[in-house]
Scaffold this motif. Structure first.
Motif, PDB file in Angstrom:
ATOM      1  N   SER A  23      -3.295  20.296 -40.863  1.00  0.00           N
ATOM      2  CA  SER A  23      -4.121  19.475 -41.740  1.00  0.00           C
ATOM      3  C   SER A  23      -3.258  18.662 -42.688  1.00  0.00           C
ATOM      4  CB  SER A  23      -5.041  20.376 -42.567  1.00  0.00           C
ATOM      5  OG  SER A  23      -5.831  21.167 -41.740  1.00  0.00           O
ATOM      6  N   ALA A  70      -6.547  18.529 -47.104  1.00  0.00           N
ATOM      7  CA  ALA A  70      -6.575  19.960 -47.369  1.00  0.00           C
ATOM      8  C   ALA A  70      -6.620  20.274 -48.847  1.00  0.00           C
ATOM      9  CB  ALA A  70      -5.358  20.621 -46.724  1.00  0.00           C
ATOM     10  N   LEU A 116      -9.927  21.219 -50.466  1.00  0.00           N
ATOM     11  CA  LEU A 116     -10.650  22.379 -49.955  1.00  0.00           C
ATOM     12  C   LEU A 116     -10.118  23.682 -50.544  1.00  0.00           C
ATOM     13  CD1 LEU A 116     -10.814  21.520 -46.129  1.00  0.00           C
ATOM     14  CD2 LEU A 116     -12.718  21.446 -47.758  1.00  0.00           C
ATOM     15  N   THR A 129      -8.630  27.366 -50.202  1.00  0.00           N
ATOM     16  CA  THR A 129      -7.665  27.845 -49.207  1.00  0.00           C
ATOM     17  C   THR A 129      -7.909  29.311 -48.866  1.00  0.00           C
ATOM     18  OG1 THR A 129      -5.957  26.291 -49.922  1.00  0.00           O
ATOM     19  CG2 THR A 129      -5.219  28.241 -48.733  1.00  0.00           C
ATOM     20  N   GLY A 142     -16.580  24.952 -46.577  1.00  0.00           N
ATOM     21  CA  GLY A 142     -15.373  24.461 -45.947  1.00  0.00           C
ATOM     22  C   GLY A 142     -14.131  25.091 -46.550  1.00  0.00           C
ATOM     23  N   ASN A 166      -9.608  25.476 -45.972  1.00  0.00           N
ATOM     24  CA  ASN A 166      -8.367  25.158 -45.281  1.00  0.00           C
ATOM     25  C   ASN A 166      -7.688  26.487 -44.983  1.00  0.00           C
ATOM     26  OD1 ASN A 166      -6.318  23.330 -44.310  1.00  0.00           O
ATOM     27  ND2 ASN A 166      -5.084  23.928 -46.075  1.00  0.00           N
ATOM     28  N   GLU A 181      -1.920  24.998 -40.583  1.00  0.00           N
ATOM     29  CA  GLU A 181      -3.111  24.704 -41.379  1.00  0.00           C
ATOM     30  C   GLU A 181      -4.173  24.064 -40.504  1.00  0.00           C
ATOM     31  OE1 GLU A 181      -2.600  22.838 -45.184  1.00  0.00           O
ATOM     32  OE2 GLU A 181      -0.471  23.373 -45.255  1.00  0.00           O
ATOM     33  N   GLN A 205      -8.756  23.371 -40.652  1.00  0.00           N
ATOM     34  CA  GLN A 205      -9.960  23.479 -41.465  1.00  0.00           C
ATOM     35  C   GLN A 205     -11.127  24.026 -40.654  1.00  0.00           C
ATOM     36  OE1 GLN A 205     -10.609  19.461 -42.772  1.00  0.00           O
ATOM     37  NE2 GLN A 205      -8.566  19.261 -43.644  1.00  0.00           N
ATOM     38  N   LEU A 214     -16.696  19.965 -45.618  1.00  0.00           N
ATOM     39  CA  LEU A 214     -15.447  19.570 -44.982  1.00  0.00           C
ATOM     40  C   LEU A 214     -15.297  18.047 -45.012  1.00  0.00           C
ATOM     41  CD1 LEU A 214     -15.433  21.841 -41.800  1.00  0.00           C
ATOM     42  CD2 LEU A 214     -13.822  21.967 -43.704  1.00  0.00           C
ATOM     43  N   GLN A 271     -13.031  23.747 -35.382  1.00  0.00           N
ATOM     44  CA  GLN A 271     -11.980  23.632 -36.383  1.00  0.00           C
ATOM     45  C   GLN A 271     -11.431  22.215 -36.290  1.00  0.00           C
ATOM     46  OE1 GLN A 271     -10.343  27.129 -34.399  1.00  0.00           O
ATOM     47  NE2 GLN A 271      -8.340  26.133 -34.394  1.00  0.00           N
ATOM     48  N   GLU A 279      -8.191  19.396 -37.557  1.00  0.00           N
ATOM     49  CA  GLU A 279      -6.830  19.269 -38.030  1.00  0.00           C
ATOM     50  C   GLU A 279      -6.336  17.846 -37.832  1.00  0.00           C
ATOM     51  OE1 GLU A 279      -6.424  21.598 -33.978  1.00  0.00           O
ATOM     52  OE2 GLU A 279      -7.231  22.242 -35.898  1.00  0.00           O
TER      53      GLU A 279
END
Length: 279
Positions: free
Chosen positions: A25, A30, A33, A35, A55, A57, A117, A119, A156, A241, A243
């Protein structure tokens, strides 16, 4: 998954894991968001950070291992992870039997010493973070955690492109751009994965598609020119997902290596296509 391991082993330039070129990401997307962290060691997985719905990350790291995968499994009320593993074992590794107990909502590979990473969106409920073990031997490690309902779940970022897995194929753009935020979503009813293997040119790509349809995995392995991009590991119906694409520009063969009940790869049923990654 045995087919995927075989292809990687045959590729001299491939990394030890599918995650060698996994897109990560972008920091800009990111940073907005919450984590969720997944920390993997040789014998454990630890969950930290945000455990509220919405949402997130997902930031995964691994130390002390050669390769590692991370899975988030959402349990149905009353189901246990022991039931999930017992069902998979009884079905000789058939992953679709897990639908009775919950959903595979996130699956990624982690390269030791690097950060992965991606999301996703977490629903409230009881989850299991899992490090898969060798085939037929259950998980290497797992940890239970609860995602509580957020008063105002974070949305997201809107992806710039979406690729959907169905039975048996991929829908969405066939050209992806580095720096582009892409969602990879399973809209099929079976568990699917999304991996893209680089090849030298269009001729090699077309030959790889023919070999995949014919079940000639060894021949495909010889055509792969570098480490595959693992966009999404095996996930359940409606799981997704997203990215940012960072894979090397070139021609790729996008493929799902999951098996049917009779042992055929989804690729033998047409679940592969040629895509391009450009700057």
């Amino acid at each position: 998954m045995k087919r995927l391991t075989l292809l990687l082993a045959m590729t001299a330039s491939a990394l030890l894991t599918v995650g060698g070129t996994i897109a990560v990401s972008s920091a800009a997307a990111a940073s907005t968001l919450p984590t969720l962290t997944l920390t993997v060691t040789k014998s454990s997985i630890t969950v930290g950070g945000a455990t509220q719905s919405g949402g997130v990350n997902v930031v995964s790291t691994a130390t002390g291992v050669k390769e590692a995968g991370v899975i988030l499994f959402l349990l149905k009320p009353g189901a246990t992870f022991e039931e999930v593993e017992a069902a998979i074992h009884k079905a000789h590794g058939e992953i679709n039997v897990t639908s009775k107990y919950g959903s595979l909502v996130f699956d990624a590979e982690v390269t030791p010493g690097q950060t992965n990473e991606a999301q996703t969106y977490l629903q409230p409920g009881q989850y299991v973070a899992v490090v898969p073990g060798e085939e037929g031997k259950g998980s290497r490690a797992h940890a239970l955690f609860t995602v509580t309902a957020a008063a105002a779940p974070v949305a997201l970022p809107t992806p710039e492109a979406t690729i959907r897995s169905i039975e048996f194929g991929f829908q969405g753009p066939s050209t992806l751009h580095d720096g582009e935020l892409v969602r990879f979503e399973n809209e099929g009813f079976l568990v699917h994965m999304d991996v893209a293997a680089p090849v030298k040119n269009m001729q090699a790509a077309k030959q790889a598609v023919k070999d995949l349809l014919a079940g000639k995995e060894k021949a495909v392995g010889k055509l792969i020119s570098g480490p595959p991009a693992g966009f999404a590991g095996p996930v359940s119906h409606e799981a997704f997902q997203q990215e940012t694409i960072t894979a090397k520009p070139g021609i790729y063969v996008e493929v799902c290596f999951m098996d049917t009940q009779d042992g055929r790869s989804h690729s033998q049923l047409g679940m592969e296509r040629i895509i391009k990654i450009v700057k």
